[in-house]
Design an enzyme around this catalytic site. Structure first.
Site, PDB file in Angstrom:
ATOM      1  N   HIS A 230      -3.780  -4.865  -0.144  1.00 11.00           N
ATOM      2  CA  HIS A 230      -3.317  -5.381   1.138  1.00 11.00           C
ATOM      3  C   HIS A 230      -3.386  -6.911   1.157  1.00 11.00           C
ATOM      4  O   HIS A 230      -4.476  -7.474   1.313  1.00 11.00           O
ATOM      5  CB  HIS A 230      -4.196  -4.841   2.275  1.00 11.00           C
ATOM      6  CG  HIS A 230      -3.979  -3.396   2.583  1.00 11.00           C
ATOM      7  ND1 HIS A 230      -3.076  -2.978   3.530  1.00 11.00           N
ATOM      8  CD2 HIS A 230      -4.551  -2.279   2.068  1.00 11.00           C
ATOM      9  CE1 HIS A 230      -3.103  -1.653   3.596  1.00 11.00           C
ATOM     10  NE2 HIS A 230      -3.977  -1.208   2.712  1.00 11.00           N
TER      11      HIS A 230
ATOM     12  N   GLU B 259      -2.526  -8.864   3.537  1.00 17.66           N
ATOM     13  CA  GLU B 259      -2.954  -9.302   4.873  1.00 17.66           C
ATOM     14  C   GLU B 259      -4.454  -9.181   5.081  1.00 17.66           C
ATOM     15  O   GLU B 259      -5.002  -9.723   6.048  1.00 17.66           O
ATOM     16  CB  GLU B 259      -2.197  -8.519   5.962  1.00 17.66           C
ATOM     17  CG  GLU B 259      -2.668  -7.110   6.213  1.00 17.66           C
ATOM     18  CD  GLU B 259      -2.199  -6.075   5.197  1.00 17.66           C
ATOM     19  OE1 GLU B 259      -2.451  -4.877   5.419  1.00 17.66           O
ATOM     20  OE2 GLU B 259      -1.578  -6.466   4.180  1.00 17.66           O
TER      21      GLU B 259
ATOM     22  N   CYS C  33       0.837  -1.210   0.000  1.00 16.71           N
ATOM     23  CA  CYS C  33       0.000   0.000   0.000  1.00 16.71           C
ATOM     24  C   CYS C  33       0.872   1.260   0.000  1.00 16.71           C
ATOM     25  O   CYS C  33       1.550   1.532  -0.977  1.00 16.71           O
ATOM     26  CB  CYS C  33      -0.991  -0.038   1.164  1.00 16.71           C
ATOM     27  SG  CYS C  33      -2.341   1.173   0.990  1.00 16.71           S
TER      28      CYS C  33
END
Length: 205
Positions: free
Chosen positions: A187, A189, A79
């Site tokens: 992202h 995650e 990001c």
């Protein structure tokens, strides 16, 4: 050891937990000395470009990060971390980045009725479309959905580093790769199975 760079901005624990889930020895570090011992490096980030680069400079982390990128240490940027790798950002002025990649960071700007439904920031699930094969995307289907949260996007000088693109009013670069450096606007995650596969690939580099 995978070093997750802590400069006061970013969802560090989420990244750490996701890497640990796929078998990575991920540790949060905040000093150049700790970074020097890393086998791999993750540069996450959430927030404003200027604040981030200022904090990296204040922590003495700029030169070590550039050295990692230039000397072959596997580096994953996420990001805002992706944006920091570029030469310049035009977020609230003009700010110099790490310069690992040539190019700029620009803001989404939509005009006209055809874009009336689009909002900034670009938030939520969207598709990534492959521009070229990339080892860290091994096992991920072209057209897979990943999670985004950003108002700015990168414009590389060299289109050849683009791995994936995504459509949001325009077609923008959503991940890049060159040698040991991979970076995504989305992202991993937060991207469930797709993101975990990407992180698994990074752990296995």
């Amino acid at each position: 050891m995978i070093a997750i760079v802590d400069y006061g901005m970013g969802n560090l624990r989420s990244v750490q937990k996701a890497l640990q889930r796929v078998g990575g020895d991920a540790r949060i570090v905040s000093t150049p000395a700790e970074l020097a011992h890393a086998e791999k490096v993750v540069l996450p980030g959430v927030g404003a470009f200027q604040d981030a680069i200022d904090r990296l400079r204040a922590g003495g982390l700029v030169d070590p990060l550039v050295r990692c990128a230039n000397e072959g240490t596997p580096l994953l940027a996420i990001c805002l971390g992706l944006q920091l790798l570029f030469e310049v950002s035009y977020e609230d002025g003009e700010h110099t980045g790490l310069g690992v990649f040539g190019g700029r960071v620009a803001r989404f700007q939509f005009d006209g009725a055809e874009h009336a439904s689009l909002r900034v920031p670009h938030m939520g699930w969207n598709q990534i479309r492959w521009s070229r094969p990339c080892p860290i995307l091994d096992g991920i289907d072209p057209g897979a959905y990943t999670y985004f949260a950003h108002s700015y996007y990168v414009v590389p000088d060299d289109d050849g580093i683009t791995c994936t693109t995504t459509d949001y009013g325009i077609t923008f670069t959503s991940s890049v790769w060159r040698d040991n450096v991979f970076a995504s606007q989305f992202h991993p995650e937060k991207s469930q199975a797709v993101g975990l596969r990407l992180l698994q690939n990074f752990v296995n580099v």
